[in-house]
Design an enzyme around this catalytic site. Sequence first.
Site, mmCIF file in Angstrom:
data_model
loop_
_atom_site.group_PDB
_atom_site.id
_atom_site.type_symbol
_atom_site.label_atom_id
_atom_site.label_comp_id
_atom_site.label_asym_id
_atom_site.label_seq_id
_atom_site.Cartn_x
_atom_site.Cartn_y
_atom_site.Cartn_z
ATOM 1 N N GLU A 148 -4.443 9.218 -0.141
ATOM 2 C CA GLU A 148 -3.754 8.285 0.382
ATOM 3 C C GLU A 148 -2.167 8.321 -0.700
ATOM 4 O O GLU A 148 -1.987 9.299 -1.374
ATOM 5 C CB GLU A 148 -4.004 7.062 -0.315
ATOM 6 C CG GLU A 148 -4.430 6.953 -1.881
ATOM 7 C CD GLU A 148 -4.410 5.655 -2.597
ATOM 8 O OE1 GLU A 148 -3.457 4.911 -2.619
ATOM 9 O OE2 GLU A 148 -5.380 5.192 -2.977
ATOM 10 N N LYS A 205 -11.726 -1.815 -9.620
ATOM 11 C CA LYS A 205 -11.393 -2.234 -11.072
ATOM 12 C C LYS A 205 -12.206 -3.559 -11.406
ATOM 13 O O LYS A 205 -12.639 -4.183 -10.733
ATOM 14 C CB LYS A 205 -9.971 -2.374 -11.066
ATOM 15 C CG LYS A 205 -9.217 -1.016 -10.533
ATOM 16 C CD LYS A 205 -7.721 -1.451 -10.688
ATOM 17 C CE LYS A 205 -6.852 -0.348 -9.912
ATOM 18 N NZ LYS A 205 -6.989 0.120 -8.757
#
Length: 302
Positions: A24, A159
């Site tokens: 990405e 996360k």
Amino acid sequence: MSTPSVTEEVRSALAENRPVVALESTILSHGLPPGRNREVAERLEGVVRAAGAVPATIAVLGGVPKVGLTPAELDYVCDPANDLVKLSRRDLGAAYALQRDGATTVASTAALAHAAGIGVFATGGLGGVHRGARETWDVSADLDVLATTPVLVVCSGVKSILDMGATLELLETRSVPVIGFGTDRFPAFYRRESEFGVPWRVDSAADAAAVVAAHRGVPGAAGVLLANPIPVDFEMDADLHERLLAEGLELLRERNVHGKEVTPVLLEHFHTASGGVSLDANEALVVSNATLAAAVAVELAS
């Protein structure tokens, strides 16, 4: 639909059934500071090549989806003066039509990788269900794209700012296999383990590839999530992590931050308040994921 512009190197590798790994560009344009982002871009492509695969960093430039970037295009993506838009899959059409420059998230990278014929993608962390989503409906598009796009995504879990339990439940609901690499616990990005287990575990790239290959013969179009814990030496201290997380969540409340702005604000807090610890961790885990993704891609191609 705008057909992806694929570099000759990537096109040749795909035509010859050689391993390719998608990368990405949002981590370069939005996730790392200037200078370091370009170094990390070089390092990511380097470890993929060293493992025997071809890297394909993905972005949208001038409204054209690019699968594989030239050194000059990587320079452009990493230059903050160019102010690239952060593009999820829903944003691609608008970016094409309006001829914008944009960096791709997990959702858009996976979609463009699949459109180009690439089946393996390495990233840092997956998006997920945000805390308080029962009221806000704030759920990352990454999850829906993974449920409908047959790409292997190698990441270090999600996360801890997210609702990890709800994220895993949603992945189960959408029939996305979650595989732990060398671990029985789901990784929490900066931390190697969370309180949540993984339904399946593999301990080698060959076994991971075998699972992916077998899954691709199962009815449906879901991808596979391979969760790879951050390298031991770069795991963030637990007390520091909890302090930064509490401060970051309070910061979000104070600023009334929602949606796609949540992750950049929290990452910026982690980077500035940790004295560089989180930056080192972020780089280490994404490099580790790219290395693993390349190893799995090599096994799949063979």
